[in-house]
Design a protein around this motif. Structure first.
Motif, short mmCIF file in Angstrom:
data_model
loop_
_atom_site.label_atom_id
_atom_site.label_comp_id
_atom_site.label_asym_id
_atom_site.label_seq_id
_atom_site.Cartn_x
_atom_site.Cartn_y
_atom_site.Cartn_z
N GLU A 8 -26.29 -3.12 -15.09
CA GLU A 8 -26.47 -4.43 -14.15
C GLU A 8 -25.64 -2.87 -13.07
N CYS A 9 -25.51 -3.25 -11.46
CA CYS A 9 -24.97 -2.33 -10.82
C CYS A 9 -23.65 -2.71 -10.65
N ALA A 10 -23.18 -1.60 -10.66
CA ALA A 10 -21.91 -1.81 -10.91
C ALA A 10 -20.95 -2.16 -9.32
N LEU A 11 -21.75 -2.05 -7.93
CA LEU A 11 -21.51 -3.09 -6.84
C LEU A 11 -22.03 -4.43 -6.74
N CYS A 12 -23.56 -4.44 -6.43
CA CYS A 12 -23.95 -5.88 -6.33
C CYS A 12 -24.17 -6.52 -7.24
N HIS A 13 -23.53 -5.64 -8.47
CA HIS A 13 -24.06 -6.62 -9.75
C HIS A 13 -25.26 -6.93 -10.18
N LEU A 60 -25.07 2.51 -10.03
CA LEU A 60 -25.62 1.72 -8.83
C LEU A 60 -27.34 1.72 -8.77
N CYS A 61 -27.09 0.31 -8.62
CA CYS A 61 -29.11 0.31 -8.46
C CYS A 61 -28.79 0.86 -6.64
N GLU A 62 -30.90 1.12 -6.62
CA GLU A 62 -31.22 1.84 -5.86
C GLU A 62 -31.20 1.55 -4.33
N ASP A 63 -30.96 0.30 -3.89
CA ASP A 63 -30.44 -0.26 -2.61
C ASP A 63 -28.94 0.23 -2.48
N CYS A 64 -27.65 -0.38 -3.28
CA CYS A 64 -26.71 0.65 -2.94
C CYS A 64 -26.29 1.76 -2.69
N GLU A 65 -27.02 2.40 -4.05
CA GLU A 65 -27.32 3.67 -3.53
C GLU A 65 -27.75 3.96 -2.32
ZN LIG Z 1 -26.48 -2.77 -6.00
#
Ligand SMILES: [Zn+2]
Length: 303
Positions: A8-13, A60-65
């Motif tokens: 799970e992405c730490a920013l957007c989940h 992070l997921c690619e988008d958040c990265e």
């Molecule tokens: Zn994310």
């Protein structure tokens, strides 16, 4: 930015593939390496090992990265590198400055929070740390327009060349101010902030509002200027804190084993011109100008 783990992405989940990326941005480590006498890095915590790079986490997921990288690249290009070259510059900034500062404060606070090295915080401050992390994340994702009470303050300290303040100062002060890379959560019973040092850039993310004593360091939301001659008004306790961190860095440096010290010296001998031109050498010269040759004594006396 290789995809290694899913989670799970730490920013957007969102769930999916996660990028492994730096807590303190990679460009800071590249700068230090490129301006170091040996071309190698040594992590402050383990000075006996060459650390090729900073600490990384698969968060992070690619988008958040991508989102965080955008502000990071602009900050590195427009602010970090030009001001390291010439701290007298005054550089204009836009909203990328706040995005960058919040993203670094968020990553570092999250990392130290997870590592649960927050024993110096009161229960109120621990709660506020969670609130700050949540608010910073919402701001980064565009769900909040600003980071609220969890302000970002950035100070440039391009070294000390003289003055009445030098008595009692750590003798490595310029090497610390100019060169060290580190992170911390600092707290007194009523004040708490995250602290990220990226060479001469000192970033503070307010957790428990240290109050109105800080002047000239607050980052604006939309636009402002940074660098050049600045009248900072910072609380005296902050300087005590910074001196304490410099003392700690000197202690760690004194703990480098003789074998490792010899390796460093051999690296320097391999390429003496690199050493003479390095940022480390410039900072050492500034310390020698302030304190004399004593500034270069590595081990505590008697050893
Ligand atoms: Zn994310």
């Amino acid at each position: 930015m290789k995809k290694k783990v899913s989670g799970e992405c730490a920013l957007c989940h969102e769930k999916g593939g996660l990028c492994t990326s730096h807590i303190i941005p990679a460009f800071v480590f590249r700068w230090k390496k490129n301006t170091s006498p040996t071309g190698y890095l040594r992590a402050a915590e383990t000075p006996n090992q060459r650390a090729q790079d900073g600490l990384k986490q698969p968060w992070l997921c690619e988008d958040c990265e991508g989102l965080l990288n955008e502000a990071e690249t602009v900050f590195a290009t427009k602010m970090f590198h030009p001001l390291n070259q010439n701290p007298k510059l005054r550089v204009g900034y836009q909203d990328w400055m706040m995005k960058f500062c919040v993203s670094v404060s968020w990553r570092v606070t999250k990392y130290l929070h997870q590592k649960s090295s927050l024993n110096n915080l009161t229960e109120t401050q621990k709660k506020l740390t969670s609130d700050a992390l949540a608010r910073w994340a919402e701001y980064l994702l565009g769900k909040e327009l600003h980071p609220g009470q969890f302000e970002q303050h950035l100070v440039l300290m391009p070294g000390i060349i003289g003055g009445a303040m030098t008595s009692g100062m750590p003798k490595n002060i310029n090497r610390y101010l100019l060169r060290a890379i580190e992170m911390d959560i600092a707290a007194t019973p009523h004040i708490a902030f995250s602290f990220v040092k990226m060479g001469p850039f000192f970033l503070f993310g307010f957790i428990q509002n240290p109050g109105s004593k800080w002047k000239g360091s607050k980052i604006n939301l939309k636009r402002g200027t940074f660098g050049g001659p600045t009248e900072y008004g910072l609380p005296g306790e902050l300087w005590n804190y910074i001196e304490g961190r410099a003392h700690k860095a000197a202690k760690i440096s004194a703990s480098i084993s003789d074998v490792q010290q010899e390796k460093i010296e051999m690296d320097i001998l391999d390429d003496p011109n690199r050493f003479l031109d390095s940022g480390t050498r410039q900072a050492m010269d500034m310390d020698v100008n302030l304190f004399g040759r004593d500034a270069l004594i590595r081990k505590p006396s008697g050893k």
